[in-house]
Design an enzyme around this catalytic site. Structure first.
Site, PDB file in Angstrom:
ATOM      1  N   ARG A 129       0.852  -1.194   0.000  1.00 26.21           N
ATOM      2  CA  ARG A 129       0.000   0.000   0.000  1.00 26.21           C
ATOM      3  C   ARG A 129       0.879   1.232   0.000  1.00 26.21           C
ATOM      4  O   ARG A 129       1.748   1.375   0.852  1.00 26.21           O
ATOM      5  CB  ARG A 129      -0.864   0.050   1.264  1.00 26.21           C
ATOM      6  CG  ARG A 129      -1.988  -0.874   1.277  1.00 26.21           C
ATOM      7  CD  ARG A 129      -3.018  -0.477   2.298  1.00 26.21           C
ATOM      8  NE  ARG A 129      -2.508  -0.035   3.579  1.00 26.21           N
ATOM      9  CZ  ARG A 129      -3.284   0.321   4.588  1.00 26.21           C
ATOM     10  NH1 ARG A 129      -4.583   0.305   4.448  1.00 26.21           N
ATOM     11  NH2 ARG A 129      -2.777   0.695   5.729  1.00 26.21           N
ATOM     12  N   ASP A 172       5.157  -6.149   9.415  1.00 27.59           N
ATOM     13  CA  ASP A 172       6.238  -5.779  10.344  1.00 27.59           C
ATOM     14  C   ASP A 172       6.287  -6.721  11.535  1.00 27.59           C
ATOM     15  O   ASP A 172       7.361  -7.112  11.995  1.00 27.59           O
ATOM     16  CB  ASP A 172       6.049  -4.338  10.829  1.00 27.59           C
ATOM     17  CG  ASP A 172       6.465  -3.314   9.781  1.00 27.59           C
ATOM     18  OD1 ASP A 172       7.119  -3.710   8.796  1.00 27.59           O
ATOM     19  OD2 ASP A 172       6.124  -2.126   9.948  1.00 27.59           O
ATOM     20  N   ASP A 211       0.732  -3.468  12.260  1.00 24.68           N
ATOM     21  CA  ASP A 211       1.197  -3.787  10.915  1.00 24.68           C
ATOM     22  C   ASP A 211       1.575  -5.267  10.849  1.00 24.68           C
ATOM     23  O   ASP A 211       2.569  -5.695  11.444  1.00 24.68           O
ATOM     24  CB  ASP A 211       2.397  -2.904  10.551  1.00 24.68           C
ATOM     25  CG  ASP A 211       2.778  -3.053   9.090  1.00 24.68           C
ATOM     26  OD1 ASP A 211       3.037  -4.202   8.647  1.00 24.68           O
ATOM     27  OD2 ASP A 211       2.795  -2.043   8.371  1.00 24.68           O
TER      28      ASP A 211
HETATM   29  C1  PRP Z   1      -0.993  -4.847   4.368  1.00 17.90           C
HETATM   30  C2  PRP Z   1      -1.803  -6.127   4.455  1.00 17.90           C
HETATM   31  C3  PRP Z   1      -2.635  -6.075   3.209  1.00 17.90           C
HETATM   32  C4  PRP Z   1      -2.896  -4.600   3.057  1.00 17.90           C
HETATM   33  C5  PRP Z   1      -4.280  -4.323   3.550  1.00 17.90           C
HETATM   34  O1  PRP Z   1       0.063  -5.000   3.509  1.00 17.90           O
HETATM   35  O2  PRP Z   1      -1.002  -7.279   4.566  1.00 17.90           O
HETATM   36  O3  PRP Z   1      -1.985  -6.586   2.055  1.00 17.90           O
HETATM   37  O4  PRP Z   1      -1.958  -3.916   3.889  1.00 17.90           O
HETATM   38  O5  PRP Z   1      -4.620  -3.010   3.334  1.00 17.90           O
HETATM   39  P1  PRP Z   1      -5.735  -2.575   2.282  1.00 17.90           P
HETATM   40  O6  PRP Z   1      -6.913  -3.475   2.510  1.00 17.90           O
HETATM   41  O7  PRP Z   1      -6.027  -1.150   2.686  1.00 17.90           O
HETATM   42  O8  PRP Z   1      -5.190  -2.682   0.898  1.00 17.90           O
HETATM   43  P2  PRP Z   1       1.164  -3.831   3.295  1.00 17.90           P
HETATM   44  O9  PRP Z   1       0.755  -2.963   2.156  1.00 17.90           O
HETATM   45  O10 PRP Z   1       1.413  -3.152   4.602  1.00 17.90           O
HETATM   46  O11 PRP Z   1       2.423  -4.615   2.785  1.00 17.90           O
HETATM   47  P3  PRP Z   1       3.305  -5.730   3.526  1.00 17.90           P
HETATM   48  O12 PRP Z   1       2.476  -6.993   3.577  1.00 17.90           O
HETATM   49  O13 PRP Z   1       4.473  -5.862   2.618  1.00 17.90           O
HETATM   50  O14 PRP Z   1       3.681  -5.242   4.899  1.00 17.90           O
HETATM   51  N1  URA Z   2      -2.162  -3.388   6.981  1.00 21.97           N
HETATM   52  C1  URA Z   2      -1.785  -3.855   8.187  1.00 21.97           C
HETATM   53  O1  URA Z   2      -0.771  -4.568   8.300  1.00 21.97           O
HETATM   54  N2  URA Z   2      -2.508  -3.505   9.265  1.00 21.97           N
HETATM   55  C2  URA Z   2      -3.603  -2.735   9.186  1.00 21.97           C
HETATM   56  O2  URA Z   2      -4.242  -2.451  10.215  1.00 21.97           O
HETATM   57  C3  URA Z   2      -3.992  -2.252   7.915  1.00 21.97           C
HETATM   58  C4  URA Z   2      -3.253  -2.612   6.827  1.00 21.97           C
END
Ligand code: PRP
Ligand code: URA
Length: 209
Positions: free
Chosen positions: A104, A203, A200
């Site tokens: 995102r 993370d 997150d």
């Molecule tokens: C997080 C999560 C989803 C997304 C959800 O990923 O694992 O993929 O956010 O958010 P949304 O419904 O608003 O799209 P992130 O983009 O943080 O990436 P990551 O998994 O690499 O940490």
């Molecule tokens: N992605 C995450 O990892 N946590 C949230 O709460 C929303 C998006």
């Protein structure tokens, strides 16, 4: 409209509470996410068809049932979806795994694609898209669209925690995709985080910040 199923099994709910806890470190967080994914896989596959076979036991012939040759594909959304793959593979070891890389954009909250590698026969597979978090729904909707663009027909979405906004977004964009979650939380905050959520997910799984 697609179905929303909240998997409220006591073991899932207990483990989810531990996952949410900010005191839970990465090692335990990873183990719990894997365990909950395995428990959820049990419900998500409940509609898989069976066929009858005969099995010779040591004493007689039993009419028994096995899965009717269903081909399954798991599609974790990178990177947090990776944390759910091994748990699901424990129950569905023959599943192929495709990967969709999305993050995102922190300012726009819109998903940005950076990777996509899928089994060549996704059109013939029952696909389960997996991601711990369904927040705005942008990432899940985009991932499902990639799969449909490449011929996928039969798709389910499985997440640990969803915000009402994300559920509505996916149901609006993909009314044919049933959604399975362990919890529906209250809302999103100004940064698009699920409240109360778990923070997150990527993370916490991988110890980054
Ligand atoms: C997080 C999560 C989803 C997304 C959800 O990923 O694992 O993929 O956010 O958010 P949304 O419904 O608003 O799209 P992130 O983009 O943080 O990436 P990551 O998994 O690499 O940490
Ligand atoms: N992605 C995450 O990892 N946590 C949230 O709460 C929303 C998006």
């Amino acid at each position: 409209m697609s179905k929303l199923q909240v998997l409220d099994h006591p073991l899932i709910q207990h483990k989810l509470s531990l996952i949410r806890d900010e005191k839970t470190g990465s090692k335990e967080f990873r183990e719990l996410v894997e365990e909950v994914a395995m428990l959820m896989a049990y419900e998500v596959t409940r509609d898989f068809p069976l066929q009858e076979i005969e099995v010779k036991t040591p004493v007689a012939i039993a009419k028994s049932k096995v899965l009717a040759g269903r081909k399954v594909g798991l599609v974790p959304i990178l990177r947090a979806g990776l944390g759910m793959v091994d748990g699901m593979l424990r129950l569905i070891p023959a599943a192929k795994v495709g990967h969709v890389g999305l993050y995102r954009d922190p300012k726009t909250l819109l998903p940005v694609e950076y990777y996509c590698k899928l089994p060549s026969d996704i059109a013939e597979r029952d696909l389960i898209v997996i991601d711990p978090m369904l927040a705005t729904g942008g990432s899940a909707s985009a991932a499902i669209m990639f799969l449909k663009d490449r011929g996928a027909k039969n798709i389910k979405l499985m997440c640990l925690i969803a915000a009402p906004e994300g559920i509505l977004a996916v149901q609006t964009a993909h009314s044919d995709v049933d959604i399975f979650v362990a919890a529906v939380d209250e809302c999103l905050n100004d940064h698009g985080y699920i409240i109360p959520g778990l923070g997150d997910a990527g993370d916490r799984l991988f110890g980054t910040k």
